[in-house]
Write a protein that holds these residues in place. Sequence first.
Motif, short mmCIF file in Angstrom:
data_model
loop_
_atom_site.label_atom_id
_atom_site.label_comp_id
_atom_site.label_asym_id
_atom_site.label_seq_id
_atom_site.Cartn_x
_atom_site.Cartn_y
_atom_site.Cartn_z
N LYS A 157 16.53 2.43 -6.63
CA LYS A 157 15.70 1.24 -6.10
C LYS A 157 14.33 1.69 -5.31
N GLY A 158 14.69 2.67 -4.54
CA GLY A 158 13.84 3.42 -3.47
C GLY A 158 12.63 4.13 -4.26
N VAL A 159 12.96 4.98 -5.19
CA VAL A 159 12.13 5.75 -5.76
C VAL A 159 11.35 4.87 -6.72
N MET A 160 11.88 3.66 -7.46
CA MET A 160 11.16 2.84 -8.21
C MET A 160 10.23 2.27 -7.32
N ARG A 161 10.44 1.75 -5.96
CA ARG A 161 9.64 1.01 -5.37
C ARG A 161 8.43 1.74 -4.81
N GLY A 162 8.54 3.04 -4.67
CA GLY A 162 7.73 3.97 -4.26
C GLY A 162 6.83 4.03 -5.26
N LEU A 163 7.31 4.54 -6.53
CA LEU A 163 6.44 4.71 -7.56
C LEU A 163 5.53 3.43 -7.95
N ALA A 164 6.34 2.45 -8.04
CA ALA A 164 5.70 1.24 -8.58
C ALA A 164 4.47 1.07 -7.50
N THR A 165 4.90 1.06 -6.16
CA THR A 165 3.79 0.83 -5.51
C THR A 165 2.54 1.64 -5.47
N LEU A 166 2.87 2.64 -5.61
CA LEU A 166 1.77 3.83 -5.76
C LEU A 166 0.88 3.44 -6.99
N LEU A 167 1.48 3.32 -8.04
CA LEU A 167 0.88 2.85 -9.24
C LEU A 167 -0.09 1.73 -9.21
N ALA A 168 0.78 0.78 -8.68
CA ALA A 168 -0.06 -0.73 -8.66
C ALA A 168 -1.03 -0.83 -7.75
N ALA A 169 -0.88 -0.15 -6.37
CA ALA A 169 -1.91 0.09 -5.41
C ALA A 169 -3.05 0.73 -6.00
N ALA A 170 -2.84 1.77 -6.81
CA ALA A 170 -3.92 2.53 -7.28
C ALA A 170 -4.82 1.54 -8.30
N ASP B 252 -9.78 -8.83 3.13
CA ASP B 252 -9.92 -7.50 3.83
C ASP B 252 -10.82 -6.52 3.29
N ASP B 253 -11.84 -5.90 4.04
CA ASP B 253 -12.87 -5.16 3.44
C ASP B 253 -12.08 -3.77 3.32
N GLU B 254 -11.01 -3.34 4.28
CA GLU B 254 -10.65 -2.17 4.07
C GLU B 254 -9.44 -2.11 3.37
N ILE B 255 -9.53 -2.30 1.96
CA ILE B 255 -8.56 -2.32 1.07
C ILE B 255 -7.89 -0.89 0.84
N LEU B 256 -8.60 0.12 0.92
CA LEU B 256 -7.76 1.46 1.01
C LEU B 256 -6.98 1.59 1.97
N LYS B 257 -7.21 1.10 3.25
CA LYS B 257 -6.44 1.26 4.25
C LYS B 257 -4.94 0.39 4.13
N LEU C 161 1.80 1.43 1.35
CA LEU C 161 2.56 2.67 0.72
C LEU C 161 3.37 3.57 1.63
N SER C 162 2.69 3.65 2.86
CA SER C 162 3.36 4.61 3.90
C SER C 162 4.59 3.85 4.67
#
Lengths: 506, 506
Positions: free
Chosen positions: B133-146, B212-217, B223-224
């Motif tokens: 679950k942890g790895v999936m949550r991390g990867l899915a968040t990374l991909l979806a955020a990008a 929110d203008d700082e979408i990257l932040k 993610l972090s």
Amino acid sequence: MVMCHSWCYLLLPPTFAYKLSPQGRPKACHVLHLSLNIPDAMDFDHQKQEQGRFGFCENVNARVSEFVSNVRKLGRDDPRRVVHSLKVGLALTLVSLLYYCQPLYDSFGVSAMWAVITVVLVFEFSAGATLGKGVMRGLATLLAAALAVGAHHLANLSGHIGEPILLGFFVFLQAVVFTFARFYPTIKARYDYGSVIFILTFSFISVSGYRDDEILKLAYLRLSTILIGGSTCIVISILVFPVWAGEELHNLIASNMDKLACFLQGFGHVYFEMAEDGVSKRDKSFLQGHTSVLNSKNNEENLANFARWEPGHGRFRFRHPWKQYLKIGARTRRCAYRIESLNGHLNPQAKPEIPSKIRETCSEMSLECGRALKELALAIKTMVKPFAAHVHIENSKSAAENLNSLLQSSGLLGDNMDVLQLVPVATIVSLLIDVVKCTEEIAESVHELASMVNFEAVEPTVSPEKPETGQSEPMKSSDDVNSPSIIIVIDEPSLENETSDSKSRA
Amino acid sequence: MVMCHSWCYLLLPPTFAYKLSPQGRPKACHVLHLSLNIPDAMDFDHQKQEQGRFGFCENVNARVSEFVSNVRKLGRDDPRRVVHSLKVGLALTLVSLLYYCQPLYDSFGVSAMWAVITVVLVFEFSAGATLGKGVMRGLATLLAAALAVGAHHLANLSGHIGEPILLGFFVFLQAVVFTFARFYPTIKARYDYGSVIFILTFSFISVSGYRDDEILKLAYLRLSTILIGGSTCIVISILVFPVWAGEELHNLIASNMDKLACFLQGFGHVYFEMAEDGVSKRDKSFLQGHTSVLNSKNNEENLANFARWEPGHGRFRFRHPWKQYLKIGARTRRCAYRIESLNGHLNPQAKPEIPSKIRETCSEMSLECGRALKELALAIKTMVKPFAAHVHIENSKSAAENLNSLLQSSGLLGDNMDVLQLVPVATIVSLLIDVVKCTEEIAESVHELASMVNFEAVEPTVSPEKPETGQSEPMKSSDDVNSPSIIIVIDEPSLENETSDSKSRA
């Protein structure tokens, strides 16, 4: 396929000329080898490389087309899946209006994201599951928010240094207690999601409250946005093409019985080599249908848990006796175990020579049990009292008694048959008798259900009489072709589909 | 209990005097009726009321004490549950430091709550499930955020009016696609949680980005903090008393076999009335053990899915052949179906008179199969090659052949036994032969597993020889009392416990 091949073609060095066969597969390229005079080994290597390149391409091609056809099949098998996906999209777009509309954003601010999160986590395939999760999320949030506000005030009293320590202790304590509670069987089965949301909300609000002075506003915003998200899910799930878990369970139980009926009818025909009623000897696919029944327990229990949340719908009122379905399901499964054992004896190579009288009676037992189960499945499906099932069960019982007297008759064990040959026959007879008993039990629980929810009483026009003991002629009932009540026979393939769907969804 | 009674006592009007029996239950209060001279009907009503009041109190009392004893039993049956709860509490308290410590709060701010949410949603009982679950949550968040950042930039190009429309369309589209993908069997089985997190993160970031203008932040913070929460869970789950799904599966498979072995050994003794080896005739509890095996499919598949995520641990390396366990499990279940059918014939009232020779041979078949399964279970449990199982299977096969010749011998069907009596005997014989076949299949798949993962080869000191066909004396093997290799016999009750635990947790 063509696109991918042309793409591969572009990747190749320009000196290579390939011929594509009409099917799009590359032929061995003799022209190339002749013109370049490459030695045999290298030639072979190149060939392998090129074939590998094409092989990879074809592999990808095959996989993609398999995937696409699988996806299409998923949608075609149960179009409600597509509808569900559209419903989730709709709900998510609706709650994101909380961000896009200025007046709404003014009142909720960034808390609107809780509504988005709620939709993603709460929206389930069946209305019951969505309702259950939505209500649990709402209640758990309310309770946890109230407790967290209390804990926050308590911690506030203990000064600047004591506050984070006490808050941390409260968070630790509730996490330990509720995580342990999730192991408790009743809580695990019904309120697992609620416990998770309780831990989440309590931790979130009590911890955030440490930084945010307006803890009451925080709790209110979280609760109200969760209520907006949850109610959006529930409304869309119930009003737009609803999928009822109760109805799924109802259909699953009926279709499981139907599968056993198919096996028994097929067994009656195939094993005893009587290809009557137009059943082809080679069509043995129905003999595998019962395997899905063996493992349907979890699915049934999940559906019954979801169904408890659903309001009255269609033919089902609120508090429909879903537990009774589980009882019928358990008995159906017990019958399926016997049938699985029977299936182990369906070996055409080692088929024993069975005296024709025994064969006929066995076949009759199997067919009558099958008919009884079909009637029972139909009775559940259409919610009509199963009058005819009783007749078939009596028929199968009298066939069993016939068999007893046949076996007792001394003439049977003649010169043609020794005890060793009798063993497989006796096993099948014995298992069939078990199946008859199981069928009777199933019928009993279906009758209980019928009286609980007042199944419609549609008396067959030819009133069935109780057969005399030892009577060998099966009685006529509603599934015989000339009977007037044949009109209620429903489409069986749809039964099959529904089960496989609800299984894959469990 | 005493407290509750004294509380009830206080609630009663002062004129009522009650006697409490030594067990704390109120006795019928004769003194009261005599002194007040209340007419009989009223008297009865009062009595009922008071009894009702006490009854309710006792009911609550009984329920509370039952609940408490159940909770205690939960913890005592598997102390790892308590440890798990403490671990969750610890992880949650650790990540809430992100709020309490000023420097940490300065860098993450309110986004720290994602870490809290991640811990609550990701921390599971087994290390494999948490890791997955942890790895999936991390990867899915990374991909979806990008993707969400990309979608946001694309929508930005389309002007003030077009932006929310395009964003809404993107959210709708990805929700539809990924919700539908969750129906795809492979995705459903392994990446269901990942899909949910993808939908959640994409919606959240693309929608929040509108305000929110700082979408990257925003994406970076989410993610972090999710990485912090996820890694806290994974580290605690793996380092502090880890529970490995792989080991659970390993033990579950062994204990399921052991349960079948217990049934067969019990069946051999009880059904054939041979109370040898000190097994009491009345102790028939083991005859129900196999029922949990019938429905263990889901549990096994879940554990195998979790185990795939786990690193090497103890005797299991990374990429241990967990699939082979599922194969063994399926074969064990098939054997359990036969045993369930056998169980239906274990009716002491209708026990047929079986010629003693047949009885002995049947008993031997059952006992030898049981011993073989016990050996196989032990072999899996201790990861030692199952040498002795082969001997027992050969013994049971030769017993089956003996039975054949016994049945063929003409003297058997004397005056004392007619064909009708033979039917139940033949059924049991036939089902036992099926069980022997199933046991052989199980042994085969265990041998496959043994060669895949190089089970330790501890040759029994008394090297087993292949028995001659028709040999009636069972061969000696490692589970006989005098054999030197008895030392590897492990404690069986623990096997039982582990399974029931892992079942309730599935």
